[in-house]
Design a protein around this motif. Structure first.
Motif, PDB file in Angstrom:
ATOM      1  N   SER A 157      -2.106   9.686 -10.502  1.00 25.94           N
ATOM      2  CA  SER A 157      -2.698   8.929  -9.514  1.00 25.94           C
ATOM      3  C   SER A 157      -2.222   9.213  -7.682  1.00 25.94           C
ATOM      4  N   ARG A 214       8.482   3.053   0.764  1.00 27.64           N
ATOM      5  CA  ARG A 214       7.698   4.147  -0.141  1.00 27.64           C
ATOM      6  C   ARG A 214       7.086   5.248   0.371  1.00 27.64           C
ATOM      7  N   CYS A 215       6.665   4.600   1.233  1.00 25.90           N
ATOM      8  CA  CYS A 215       6.112   5.903   2.214  1.00 25.90           C
ATOM      9  C   CYS A 215       6.573   6.987   3.558  1.00 25.90           C
ATOM     10  N   GLN A 273       4.716   9.524  -6.598  1.00 25.11           N
ATOM     11  CA  GLN A 273       4.433  10.759  -7.713  1.00 25.11           C
ATOM     12  C   GLN A 273       4.254  11.607  -7.012  1.00 25.11           C
ATOM     13  N   SER A 322       0.856  -1.301   0.019  1.00 25.02           N
ATOM     14  CA  SER A 322      -0.078  -0.335  -0.149  1.00 25.02           C
ATOM     15  C   SER A 322       1.337   1.126  -0.312  1.00 25.02           C
ATOM     16  N   ALA A 323       1.120   2.009  -1.392  1.00 23.01           N
ATOM     17  CA  ALA A 323       2.112   2.732  -1.494  1.00 23.01           C
ATOM     18  C   ALA A 323       1.662   4.345  -1.392  1.00 23.01           C
ATOM     19  N   GLY A 324       0.307   4.415  -1.208  1.00 23.47           N
ATOM     20  CA  GLY A 324      -0.701   6.039  -1.367  1.00 23.47           C
ATOM     21  C   GLY A 324       0.163   6.847  -0.845  1.00 23.47           C
ATOM     22  N   ASN A 325      -0.576   8.128  -0.878  1.00 22.36           N
ATOM     23  CA  ASN A 325       0.029   8.829  -0.623  1.00 22.36           C
ATOM     24  C   ASN A 325      -0.512   9.908   0.555  1.00 22.36           C
ATOM     25  N   TYR A 382      -0.122   8.088  -5.693  1.00 23.18           N
ATOM     26  CA  TYR A 382       0.633   7.099  -5.910  1.00 23.18           C
ATOM     27  C   TYR A 382       1.762   8.131  -5.001  1.00 23.18           C
ATOM     28  N   ASP A 432       0.556   7.331 -15.029  1.00 20.25           N
ATOM     29  CA  ASP A 432      -0.586   7.002 -14.507  1.00 20.25           C
ATOM     30  C   ASP A 432      -1.160   8.471 -13.910  1.00 20.25           C
TER      31      ASP A 432
END
Length: 339
Positions: free
Chosen positions: A255, A186-187, A260, A148-151, A257, A252
């Protein structure tokens, strides 16, 4: 000794830059660049609300609400330290406090919401992490998982960069506060990089110097993905993306991500134009406009100070006065502790 005017300006600029970017971007959330170009050829320059969730103008979305949750955690911690006159281990304590305030937000114990109501907008990892936290009450174990690598943690992390005094604390607290919902490296590393950049901007470093120091955090963490995101941000031109569209530069399509959003924020910070012009163009790119606006707005506000944010935007922000009051109080406590 009073808090320096420059530090206060940059701190308030950072917090309200998040809020302003969030509220500006809420109007165009989930719209593509093509749709925005058709309906708003020059973007939008006023905070007008609306969007898919019919926000009142200046109302916080989840970006600012969860930034508030983290800010309240720092307020609680600083007030406690002031009372007991001792410095405790802070990272997990603050993460737990932030998670508790975030749970209040999820459950409708929140200003501007009907008691018990659910948030209008919430990311999947945030929902999953907070549900796990409710069951476990342990921020170290509640994250949504490494895929889960959302912002959703990057958008709320800025108080750590503003109110911690050492690089070691910023690292620990950035990771811990991210990880109760977003525990993918990543987060967590993106949050640590972002907060180190914020801390350096508030000290008066240039955008370029601050980004270089942030790169060092990613390098020390041995996280090539975040290093590449920083490099990507250095290669992007916000004005061109806004006028020509994301295209292959952002395949993408802006999005949610995390890498990004980090790259766009770095590009925004390195854009020498005014706070308003850069943020309008960030939002024009489309996609996750409220969150990209919030993340970029925090960096721009720390770079330029609160004076750079248009007053016509500030006067509409739901939590302006509260954020100003809490930030000023924390900085005053810091000055008292030093003396």
């Amino acid at each position: 000794m009073p808090t320096s005017n420059l530090r206060l300006s940059k701190t308030l600029g950072a917090l309200l830059g998040v809020h302003a970017g969030d509220s500006l971007g809420a109007t165009l959330e989930f719209m593509s660049w093509n749709t925005i170009k058709s309906e708003h050829p020059h973007g939008i320059r006023d905070i007008v609300g609306g969007g898919v969730f019919s926000w009142p103008a200046g109302h916080a979305t989840d970006d600012t609400d969860l930034t508030r949750a983290v800010l309240l955690a720092y307020r609680d911690f600083e007030e406690l330290q002031h009372k007991v006159d001792t410095l405790a281990e802070s990272a997990l304590d603050i993460a737990k406090a932030a998670a508790e305030h975030s749970l209040d937000w999820l459950d409708g114990e929140w200003p501007g919401r009907k008691k018990g109501s659910r948030p209008a907008d919430i990311g999947n990892a945030t929902r999953s992490g907070l549900k796990n936290y409710r069951a476990l009450r342990d921020p170290r174990r509640s994250g949504a998982g490494v895929r889960s690598a959302g912002n959703g943690s990057l958008m709320r992390c800025i108080p750590t960069g503003l109110f911690t005094g050492t690089k070691e604390r910023r690292w620990k607290e950035s990771v811990a506060i991210s990880a109760f919902t977003h525990d993918d490296a990543r987060c967590t590393v993106s949050c640590a990089v972002y907060n180190e950049i914020i801390a350096e901007l508030v000290k008066g470093r240039s955008a370029e110097e601050a980004v270089e120091i942030g790169r060092g955090v990613a390098r020390d963490a041995d996280c090539p993905a975040v290093q590449k995101a920083i490099e990507k941000g250095e290669s992007l031109a916000i004005a061109r993306l806004a006028s020509e569209g994301p295209g292959s530069k952002l395949p993408d399509k802006t999005s949610g991500y995390v890498l990004q959003s980090l790259a766009l924020a770095i590009a925004a910070l390195l854009d020498a134009r005014s706070f308003e012009d850069v943020l309008v163009d960030v939002v024009r790119i489309g996609g996750d406009t409220d969150t990209n606006g919030a993340i970029a707005g925090g960096l721009l506000g720390a770079r330029d100070g609160i004076e750079a944010i248009p007053e016509r935007w500030l006067e509409k922000l739901q939590f302006r006065r509260e954020f100003e009051g809490i930030a000023t109080r924390i900085l005053e406590l810091h000055e008292t502790a030093k003396n």
